[in-house]
Design an enzyme around this catalytic site. Structure first.
Site, mmCIF file in Angstrom:
data_model
loop_
_atom_site.group_PDB
_atom_site.id
_atom_site.type_symbol
_atom_site.label_atom_id
_atom_site.label_comp_id
_atom_site.label_asym_id
_atom_site.label_seq_id
_atom_site.Cartn_x
_atom_site.Cartn_y
_atom_site.Cartn_z
ATOM 1 N N ARG A 19 -12.110 5.093 -14.303
ATOM 2 C CA ARG A 19 -11.412 4.036 -13.550
ATOM 3 C C ARG A 19 -9.969 3.914 -14.017
ATOM 4 O O ARG A 19 -9.704 3.585 -15.167
ATOM 5 C CB ARG A 19 -12.145 2.711 -13.770
ATOM 6 C CG ARG A 19 -11.442 1.545 -13.162
ATOM 7 C CD ARG A 19 -11.990 0.255 -13.695
ATOM 8 N NE ARG A 19 -11.261 -0.879 -13.124
ATOM 9 C CZ ARG A 19 -11.278 -2.092 -13.640
ATOM 10 N NH1 ARG A 19 -12.017 -2.326 -14.729
ATOM 11 N NH2 ARG A 19 -10.592 -3.056 -13.085
ATOM 12 N N TYR A 24 -6.742 2.124 -18.235
ATOM 13 C CA TYR A 24 -7.883 1.826 -19.101
ATOM 14 C C TYR A 24 -8.289 2.976 -20.000
ATOM 15 O O TYR A 24 -9.229 2.862 -20.773
ATOM 16 C CB TYR A 24 -9.066 1.380 -18.239
ATOM 17 C CG TYR A 24 -8.745 0.168 -17.404
ATOM 18 C CD1 TYR A 24 -8.615 0.263 -16.018
ATOM 19 C CD2 TYR A 24 -8.527 -1.075 -18.002
ATOM 20 C CE1 TYR A 24 -8.289 -0.849 -15.251
ATOM 21 C CE2 TYR A 24 -8.188 -2.184 -17.244
ATOM 22 C CZ TYR A 24 -8.078 -2.071 -15.881
ATOM 23 O OH TYR A 24 -7.750 -3.168 -15.116
ATOM 24 N N ASN A 73 -15.351 -9.025 -22.721
ATOM 25 C CA ASN A 73 -14.341 -8.559 -21.796
ATOM 26 C C ASN A 73 -14.819 -8.962 -20.409
ATOM 27 O O ASN A 73 -15.583 -8.225 -19.786
ATOM 28 C CB ASN A 73 -14.137 -7.043 -21.872
ATOM 29 C CG ASN A 73 -13.020 -6.589 -20.959
ATOM 30 O OD1 ASN A 73 -12.595 -7.323 -20.049
ATOM 31 N ND2 ASN A 73 -12.538 -5.381 -21.175
ATOM 32 N N ASP A 86 -17.176 -22.351 -18.401
ATOM 33 C CA ASP A 86 -18.093 -23.443 -18.737
ATOM 34 C C ASP A 86 -19.238 -22.958 -19.622
ATOM 35 O O ASP A 86 -19.664 -23.673 -20.540
ATOM 36 C CB ASP A 86 -18.657 -24.080 -17.462
ATOM 37 C CG ASP A 86 -17.617 -24.911 -16.718
ATOM 38 O OD1 ASP A 86 -17.845 -25.163 -15.517
ATOM 39 O OD2 ASP A 86 -16.591 -25.263 -17.327
ATOM 40 N N ILE A 100 -8.769 -4.377 -22.597
ATOM 41 C CA ILE A 100 -8.293 -3.032 -22.940
ATOM 42 C C ILE A 100 -6.781 -2.959 -22.715
ATOM 43 O O ILE A 100 -6.029 -2.466 -23.561
ATOM 44 C CB ILE A 100 -9.040 -1.984 -22.092
ATOM 45 C CG1 ILE A 100 -10.524 -1.969 -22.475
ATOM 46 C CG2 ILE A 100 -8.399 -0.613 -22.222
ATOM 47 C CD1 ILE A 100 -11.409 -1.205 -21.512
ATOM 48 N N SER A 101 -6.363 -3.469 -21.561
ATOM 49 C CA SER A 101 -4.928 -3.464 -21.228
ATOM 50 C C SER A 101 -4.272 -4.755 -21.738
ATOM 51 O O SER A 101 -4.955 -5.739 -22.009
ATOM 52 C CB SER A 101 -4.761 -3.376 -19.706
ATOM 53 O OG SER A 101 -5.300 -4.547 -19.083
HETATM 54 C C1 DHK Z 1 -10.421 -5.150 -17.394
HETATM 55 C C2 DHK Z 1 -10.513 -5.320 -16.056
HETATM 56 O O1 DHK Z 1 -11.505 -4.792 -15.350
HETATM 57 C C3 DHK Z 1 -9.481 -6.044 -15.314
HETATM 58 O O2 DHK Z 1 -10.000 -6.704 -14.174
HETATM 59 C C4 DHK Z 1 -8.789 -7.018 -16.209
HETATM 60 C C5 DHK Z 1 -9.446 -5.858 -18.221
HETATM 61 C C6 DHK Z 1 -8.273 -6.300 -17.447
HETATM 62 C C7 DHK Z 1 -9.064 -5.012 -19.421
HETATM 63 O O3 DHK Z 1 -7.876 -4.707 -19.622
HETATM 64 O O4 DHK Z 1 -10.006 -4.663 -20.168
HETATM 65 O O5 DHK Z 1 -7.787 -7.629 -15.549
#
Ligand code: DHK
Length: 145
Positions: A19, A24, A73, A86, A100-101
């Site tokens: 992906r 990522y 995450n 909540d 990750i990002s």
């Molecule tokens: C991972 C996702 O799937 C995104 O929707 C987020 C996040 C960022 C990540 O950087 O791990 O916005």
């Protein structure tokens, strides 16, 4: 016996490695899980991923009742889910929000996390390496090292 660290992953992370690798990376979720288990050492780990919001909420409840800490995450649910926020509010264990990002360097829609206000700490932008870093931090937070 230390209760497990629960590492919970939200939608589309099952496709990690394939992906948007420019964002990522190419590490797969299975490889991330192995990195986490190695970093955890003698602390047990529950490692899960789902594309279903209700399931992530139920896993947060389980971690609250049976775990020692949550590394989460939430992926896109980070920015949309008050239900996940909540659920996390009920958790008295340390919570590390992980991305990750670096979501703060991305488009504005990634800048307002509903999870950060209820998290102990946030790690973002280290790539897949953020996971073992979070596990090491969680070991310290729960007194395992
Ligand atoms: C991972 C996702 O799937 C995104 O929707 C987020 C996040 C960022 C990540 O950087 O791990 O916005």
């Amino acid at each position: 016996m230390t209760h497990p660290i629960h590492i919970l992953n939200g939608p589309n992370l099952n496709r990690l490695g394939r992906r948007e690798p420019e964002i990522y990376g190419t590490t797969t979720l299975a490889e991330v899980e192995a990195m986490c288990r190695e970093a955890a050492g003698d602390v047990p780990v529950v490692f899960r991923q789902t594309n279903r919001e209700y399931e992530l909420i139920e896993w947060i409840h389980e971690a609250t009742d049976e775990g020692s800490g949550i590394i989460i995450n939430p992926a896109a649910f980070t920015f949309t889910s008050m239900a996940i926020m909540d659920a996390l509010k009920m958790c008295r264990h340390p919570i590390i929000e992980l991305h990750i990002s670096n979501v703060h360097k991305r488009e504005p829609m990634y800048h307002r996390s509903l999870v950060s206000p209820v998290a102990t700490a946030v790690i973002a932008g280290l790539g897949a390496r953020g996971y073992p870093v979070a596990v090491g931090a969680m070991r310290t937070l729960i007194g395992a090292s």
